[in-house]
Design a protein around this motif. Structure first.
Motif, PDB file in Angstrom:
ATOM      1  N   PRO A 183       0.812  -1.229   0.000  1.00 24.25           N
ATOM      2  CA  PRO A 183       0.000   0.000   0.000  1.00 24.25           C
ATOM      3  C   PRO A 183       0.840   1.272   0.000  1.00 24.25           C
ATOM      4  CG  PRO A 183      -0.834  -1.587   1.606  1.00 24.25           C
ATOM      5  CD  PRO A 183       0.478  -2.121   1.133  1.00 24.25           C
ATOM      6  N   SER A 184       1.983   1.250   0.679  1.00 32.28           N
ATOM      7  CA  SER A 184       2.790   2.464   0.775  1.00 32.28           C
ATOM      8  C   SER A 184       3.493   2.802  -0.526  1.00 32.28           C
ATOM      9  CB  SER A 184       3.843   2.313   1.880  1.00 32.28           C
ATOM     10  OG  SER A 184       4.829   1.362   1.509  1.00 32.28           O
ATOM     11  N   ASN A 185       3.775   1.793  -1.353  1.00 33.98           N
ATOM     12  CA  ASN A 185       4.482   1.990  -2.624  1.00 33.98           C
ATOM     13  C   ASN A 185       5.794   2.739  -2.397  1.00 33.98           C
ATOM     14  OD1 ASN A 185       4.601   1.728  -5.500  1.00 33.98           O
ATOM     15  ND2 ASN A 185       4.032   3.864  -5.715  1.00 33.98           N
ATOM     16  N   SER A 186       6.458   2.441  -1.283  1.00 34.72           N
ATOM     17  CA  SER A 186       7.615   3.225  -0.858  1.00 34.72           C
ATOM     18  C   SER A 186       8.920   2.488  -1.108  1.00 34.72           C
ATOM     19  CB  SER A 186       7.502   3.558   0.634  1.00 34.72           C
ATOM     20  OG  SER A 186       8.711   4.079   1.136  1.00 34.72           O
ATOM     21  N   ILE A 187       9.810   3.096  -1.877  1.00 35.51           N
ATOM     22  CA  ILE A 187      11.132   2.510  -2.080  1.00 35.51           C
ATOM     23  C   ILE A 187      11.932   2.551  -0.789  1.00 35.51           C
ATOM     24  CG2 ILE A 187      12.351   4.588  -2.809  1.00 35.51           C
ATOM     25  CD1 ILE A 187      12.650   1.062  -4.350  1.00 35.51           C
ATOM     26  N   ASP A 188      11.690   3.544   0.051  1.00 40.22           N
ATOM     27  CA  ASP A 188      12.410   3.621   1.326  1.00 40.22           C
ATOM     28  C   ASP A 188      12.093   2.422   2.213  1.00 40.22           C
ATOM     29  OD1 ASP A 188      13.656   5.980   0.648  1.00 40.22           O
ATOM     30  OD2 ASP A 188      12.133   7.250   1.596  1.00 40.22           O
ATOM     31  N   ASP A 189      10.860   1.930   2.140  1.00 43.76           N
ATOM     32  CA  ASP A 189      10.507   0.749   2.921  1.00 43.76           C
ATOM     33  C   ASP A 189      11.280  -0.475   2.449  1.00 43.76           C
ATOM     34  OD1 ASP A 189       8.739   2.270   4.339  1.00 43.76           O
ATOM     35  OD2 ASP A 189       6.928   1.475   3.393  1.00 43.76           O
ATOM     36  N   VAL A 190      11.513  -0.575   1.138  1.00 45.82           N
ATOM     37  CA  VAL A 190      12.289  -1.694   0.606  1.00 45.82           C
ATOM     38  C   VAL A 190      13.736  -1.603   1.085  1.00 45.82           C
ATOM     39  CG1 VAL A 190      12.892  -3.007  -1.448  1.00 45.82           C
ATOM     40  CG2 VAL A 190      10.837  -1.605  -1.448  1.00 45.82           C
ATOM     41  N   LEU A 191      14.309  -0.417   1.021  1.00 47.16           N
ATOM     42  CA  LEU A 191      15.697  -0.234   1.451  1.00 47.16           C
ATOM     43  C   LEU A 191      15.846  -0.517   2.947  1.00 47.16           C
ATOM     44  CD1 LEU A 191      16.684   2.970  -0.558  1.00 47.16           C
ATOM     45  CD2 LEU A 191      16.937   0.565  -1.197  1.00 47.16           C
ATOM     46  N   THR A 192      14.832  -0.159   3.727  1.00 48.46           N
ATOM     47  CA  THR A 192      14.861  -0.481   5.155  1.00 48.46           C
ATOM     48  C   THR A 192      14.855  -1.984   5.374  1.00 48.46           C
ATOM     49  OG1 THR A 192      13.774   1.583   5.788  1.00 48.46           O
ATOM     50  CG2 THR A 192      13.621  -0.231   7.344  1.00 48.46           C
ATOM     51  N   ASP A 193      14.052  -2.706   4.604  1.00 47.40           N
ATOM     52  CA  ASP A 193      14.026  -4.163   4.733  1.00 47.40           C
ATOM     53  C   ASP A 193      15.373  -4.774   4.341  1.00 47.40           C
ATOM     54  OD1 ASP A 193      11.496  -4.477   5.776  1.00 47.40           O
ATOM     55  OD2 ASP A 193      10.521  -4.727   3.837  1.00 47.40           O
ATOM     56  N   LEU A 194      16.058  -4.183   3.362  1.00 43.70           N
ATOM     57  CA  LEU A 194      17.406  -4.635   3.035  1.00 43.70           C
ATOM     58  C   LEU A 194      18.360  -4.376   4.193  1.00 43.70           C
ATOM     59  CD1 LEU A 194      17.980  -3.398  -0.645  1.00 43.70           C
ATOM     60  CD2 LEU A 194      17.588  -5.740   0.093  1.00 43.70           C
ATOM     61  N   ASP A 195      18.341  -3.150   4.695  1.00 47.15           N
ATOM     62  CA  ASP A 195      19.296  -2.758   5.730  1.00 47.15           C
ATOM     63  C   ASP A 195      19.082  -3.515   7.041  1.00 47.15           C
ATOM     64  OD1 ASP A 195      20.463  -0.987   4.001  1.00 47.15           O
ATOM     65  OD2 ASP A 195      19.426   0.785   4.779  1.00 47.15           O
ATOM     66  N   GLU A 196      17.857  -3.894   7.307  1.00 45.81           N
ATOM     67  CA  GLU A 196      17.561  -4.605   8.544  1.00 45.81           C
ATOM     68  C   GLU A 196      17.571  -6.114   8.368  1.00 45.81           C
ATOM     69  OE1 GLU A 196      14.098  -2.912  10.383  1.00 45.81           O
ATOM     70  OE2 GLU A 196      15.046  -0.929  10.577  1.00 45.81           O
ATOM     71  N   GLY A 197      17.992  -6.574   7.181  1.00 47.28           N
ATOM     72  CA  GLY A 197      18.240  -7.992   6.971  1.00 47.28           C
ATOM     73  C   GLY A 197      17.016  -8.851   6.746  1.00 47.28           C
ATOM     74  N   ARG A 198      15.905  -8.242   6.391  1.00 39.20           N
ATOM     75  CA  ARG A 198      14.704  -9.049   6.139  1.00 39.20           C
ATOM     76  C   ARG A 198      14.670  -9.605   4.719  1.00 39.20           C
ATOM     77  NH1 ARG A 198      12.752  -5.241   9.957  1.00 39.20           N
ATOM     78  NH2 ARG A 198      12.457  -3.623   8.377  1.00 39.20           N
ATOM     79  N   VAL A 199      15.296  -8.917   3.782  1.00 40.92           N
ATOM     80  CA  VAL A 199      15.387  -9.414   2.406  1.00 40.92           C
ATOM     81  C   VAL A 199      16.827  -9.302   1.932  1.00 40.92           C
ATOM     82  CG1 VAL A 199      12.989  -8.950   1.767  1.00 40.92           C
ATOM     83  CG2 VAL A 199      14.715  -7.174   1.453  1.00 40.92           C
ATOM     84  N   VAL A 200      17.211 -10.212   1.046  1.00 45.76           N
ATOM     85  CA  VAL A 200      18.564 -10.259   0.486  1.00 45.76           C
ATOM     86  C   VAL A 200      18.431 -10.634  -0.980  1.00 45.76           C
ATOM     87  CG1 VAL A 200      19.579 -10.964   2.695  1.00 45.76           C
ATOM     88  CG2 VAL A 200      18.870 -12.717   1.041  1.00 45.76           C
ATOM     89  N   ARG A 201      19.571 -10.653  -1.673  1.00 49.08           N
ATOM     90  CA  ARG A 201      19.583 -11.257  -2.998  1.00 49.08           C
ATOM     91  C   ARG A 201      20.561 -12.421  -3.016  1.00 49.08           C
ATOM     92  NH1 ARG A 201      20.954  -7.868  -7.933  1.00 49.08           N
ATOM     93  NH2 ARG A 201      22.436  -6.952  -6.457  1.00 49.08           N
ATOM     94  N   GLY A 202      20.156 -13.475  -3.719  1.00 48.80           N
ATOM     95  CA  GLY A 202      21.006 -14.646  -3.854  1.00 48.80           C
ATOM     96  C   GLY A 202      20.852 -15.268  -5.223  1.00 48.80           C
ATOM     97  N   TYR A 203      21.473 -16.438  -5.390  1.00 53.34           N
ATOM     98  CA  TYR A 203      21.409 -17.186  -6.649  1.00 53.34           C
ATOM     99  C   TYR A 203      20.752 -18.545  -6.384  1.00 53.34           C
ATOM    100  CZ  TYR A 203      24.375 -13.927  -9.218  1.00 53.34           C
ATOM    101  OH  TYR A 203      24.880 -12.821  -9.850  1.00 53.34           O
TER     102      TYR A 203
END
Length: 358
Positions: free
Chosen positions: A50-70
């Motif tokens: 709902p927020s459509n916020s890129i900042d929320d995505v970056l926060t999830d990256l910085d706080e370790g909730r999402v990552v990228r892998g192979y």
């Protein structure tokens, strides 16, 4: 093909109702989102909230909730940190085996891979950029140019040693998986080593967020064998509706009724990133476009997908963002004639699009 399938999949994918409270919740629901276009996949996660916020995505990256892998297909994916280990263990085997031939072409061997692993463990007691990791490897004789550095990093990620973690302002830093991922989330910890149960869980998420879809879609997406996929399907088949076709599709209960109830909302124009799961989540993309339009979306079929304009479940154009920061321009290359009303709505979508940087 009718646009009905495309519209229904838009609803399943969360692009109409934006049902996921956070980007991490969206990524968890999807299990993995194709992520070689990093700004694009971050936008894909935001577009389903709902927020459509890129900042929320970056926060999830910085706080370790999402990552990228192979995890599969030799392709980088945005993933929930809590699911990265078991999904990678389940699916990465074929891509790692395929990469071994390339490793030999690059003159890399197990001794060099071991050195790369040891140096990464020494450096990554805290997050570092990929460039910093490559510099460390170069300093110790592991030449990283010509694709060698990329290949070493791929192996370390696919084997579960490192992942792409927090945002550093322009990309993700590399971090040790043992320090960044929640413990106990490998196949053994989550499923007692039961491959069928793990396959069922991954298939459950795939069908829930991408259905109607077939087991062949999922097998293509993961590169798991059809035999393995069907064993997983047997554990969850009763959880999904199906059309009973010779090659049946499956979807979450209530999806068709929800899509019908949304009515005109499913026909609203959308701007999507180039590698969004609406386009890349299925074996056959022609449900959403003609062959000619597909060629314009992926010129030369070179694997580089342009950003898509979607209308009524169909890809009807591509779009670009040109110019310098502060003077960006929105340009649409339509495949069909678009009304002034649609054009005006696309302008509003562009103004609200979750770009990672201006």
């Amino acid at each position: 093909m009718s646009s009905a399938l495309g519209s229904t999949r838009l609803v399943a994918q969360g692009l109409i109702t934006r049902p996921h409270p956070t980007p991490a919740a969206a990524v968890t629901a999807f299990a993995a989102m194709q992520g070689q276009d990093l700004p694009g996949v971050l936008a894909s996660a935001a577009l389903r909230t709902p927020s459509n916020s890129i900042d929320d995505v970056l926060t999830d990256l910085d706080e370790g909730r999402v990552v990228r892998g192979y995890p599969m297909r030799g392709t980088v994916f945005l993933m929930p940190a809590a699911d990265t280990a078991w999904i990678t263990e389940l699916c990465a085997g074929p891509s790692v085996r395929a990469a071994n031939h390339r490793k030999q072409q690059l003159g890399l061997d197990q001794e060099q891979l071991g050195l790369a692993r040891d140096l990464a463990a020494e450096l990554l007691t805290e997050p570092h950029s990929r460039a910093e990791l490559f510099t460390r490897w170069d300093e110790h004789g592991l030449r990283t140019k010509g694709g060698r550095g990329y290949h070493l990093l791929f192996h370390l990620i696919a084997e579960g040693t490192v992942v792409y973690g927090p945002w550093n302002g322009g990309e993700q830093d590399v971090v040790l998986a043992s320090a960044w991922l929640p413990p106990g989330n490998g196949l053994e910890g989550r499923f007692n080593g039961d491959l069928d149960a793990a396959t069922a869980e991954l298939l459950r998420r795939y069908l829930t967020t991408r259905g109607p879809a077939t087991v062949r879609d999922f097998a293509w997406w993961t590169k798991l064998t059809l035999a393995q996929v069907r064993r997983g399907l047997a554990l969850i088949r009763d959880e999904f509706d199906t059309d009973g076709a010779e090659e049946p599709s499956y979807w979450r209960p209530g999806l068709l009724e929800e899509a019908k109830g949304l009515g005109a909302a499913t026909a609203a124009p959308l701007l999507l990133p180039g590698f969004d799961e609406f386009v890349l989540g299925y074996q056959d993309r022609l449900f959403a476009m003609t062959v000619d339009h597909h060629q314009r979306l992926v010129p030369g079929n070179n694997g580089v997908f342009k950003r898509s304009v979607v209308l009524g479940g169909r890809v009807v154009g591509v779009w670009t963002r040109s110019g310098r920061p502060g003077r960006r321009q929105f340009e649409v290359d339509p495949f069909v004639e678009l009304s002034q009303r649609v054009a005006a709505r696309l302008e509003k979508q562009y103004a609200a699009f979750p770009f990672v940087a201006q």
